[in-house]
Design an enzyme around this catalytic site. Sequence first.
Site, PDB file in Angstrom:
ATOM      1  N   SER A 149       0.862  -1.175   0.000  1.00  0.00           N
ATOM      2  CA  SER A 149       0.000   0.000   0.000  1.00  0.00           C
ATOM      3  C   SER A 149       0.900   1.227   0.000  1.00  0.00           C
ATOM      4  CB  SER A 149      -0.918  -0.008   1.227  1.00  0.00           C
ATOM      5  OG  SER A 149      -1.882   1.011   1.107  1.00  0.00           O
ATOM      6  N   GLU A 150       0.555   2.212  -0.816  1.00  0.00           N
ATOM      7  CA  GLU A 150       1.431   3.370  -1.038  1.00  0.00           C
ATOM      8  C   GLU A 150       1.808   4.096   0.251  1.00  0.00           C
ATOM      9  OE1 GLU A 150      -1.034   5.739  -3.605  1.00  0.00           O
ATOM     10  OE2 GLU A 150      -2.262   6.502  -1.963  1.00  0.00           O
ATOM     11  N   ASN A 151       0.938   4.002   1.270  1.00  0.00           N
ATOM     12  CA  ASN A 151       1.189   4.717   2.517  1.00  0.00           C
ATOM     13  C   ASN A 151       2.120   3.959   3.457  1.00  0.00           C
ATOM     14  OD1 ASN A 151      -1.135   3.010   2.576  1.00  0.00           O
ATOM     15  ND2 ASN A 151      -1.673   3.806   4.581  1.00  0.00           N
TER      16      ASN A 151
END
Lengths: 221, 239
Positions: free
Chosen positions: B63-65
């Site tokens: 996940s990008e975060n």
Amino acid sequence: MIDKQWSSFADAVADVFPGARILVSGFGDAGLPFGLLHALATTGVSGLTVVSNNAGTGDDGIEELIRNRQVAKLICSYPRSVDPNWFEKRYLEGSIELELVPQGTLSERIRAGGAGIAAFYVRTGVGTDFAAGKETREFHGHDWLLEQAIVADFALVRAYRCDRWGNATYRKSARNFGPTMVAAAKVSIVEAEEIVPLGTLDPEEIVTPGIYVDRVVVDAA
Amino acid sequence: MLPENVSIAPAGVAEPLGWSPLQIAIRAYEDLAEGQYVNLGIGLPTMILAAAQRGSKEVIFHSENGILGLRDIHGEGERDPDLIDAGKNPVALVAGGSFFSHAESFAMIRGGHLDVAVLGAYEVTVAGHLANWSSEQARPSGIAPTSVPAVGGAVDLAANARSVFVLMKNVERGDGLRLTSESALPLTGRRCVTRVYANLGVFRPTGSAFLVEELADGVTRDYLVARFAANRVLVEFAN
């Protein structure tokens, strides 16, 4: 003795001046420094440029500053919200400026700012509207875009455990922009969930070394 | 030239023909290989986690975060406000998962370490151009905006992941299609889409057409040919 602890959110943000550029950590509500942001809203300081991944939802966090018309410009990757937000209202009425930046370019521009790099080339955005006005240069047979660093006057960052030197750890995905932002501001202010005695944090676990941090305020709530 | 028994209802009025969103996610998951590192975007792509729950492959989701190794939460007890996916929904971590900063997360993406990015889309063109961040066409200067633009990490992923899978709930939009010859929407990336998994089947942009690799249940070749021809979009069939 080095002691970067400040007694209140209000004191820690009291010198934020009109027109200041401020980095704000967080992704959604995770890692957002709600206490520092509320204190900043209470000062009434305006004309701010805020750099953050989201604009927020509801009436607190960055939304409180936007509602109060304290923010002149937002540099952001995802200001849209499922629920109506104050940013949407201010943006559509034309009273706030938006610089929309792809998320990884945003984080790298901040990282570069804290690492003494003026600008860098990425493939992100080539051939799209995000390339407008930027230098394109060919390396290794591909086009790359020149992106410039972001530095700021203040960083407001939420962390998990801190000590009096400003060493910090984070919790899960609440880490997000925090460790990058503390390095890219003249004054970095950390809102910590807990302050622990010096030497408590395992040196192998410290994510932000205290060199980047100027002020630490514990979230008493 | 459409079969008489097929109605073309505006999107949102009738159930889309063919596969359900979960079936689309399950079909895309089939094309992920053990050991791959796979980014999941927001919306439909997160249903891949539900598909993975039923599978036994070790596919590591990104996940990008700042998360590697996310999975769906098992009940409300696992909900943690500090552990969310790119769409801000609660997730959990598998054994072996890790957390890192945004700067690290996108260095990983730009460095070409992600095997696949799974994204949603407004439109995909025959050239493999992706439009997924703004449904508003370019606005003449001086005209006030009517919606808030938001881009997130899609442009970064489209430009840098080794392959891009697009998941699309409904190819049909009224009389039009979301698989197009050209797109008037602001692009996320050019020539970046590897394959589209949609309600009507699996499509590969070839540069000049969509190669139909698989038809969804209940979708006939005749229907697809007529539907795409009516919109002047070329389709080809693998066999």
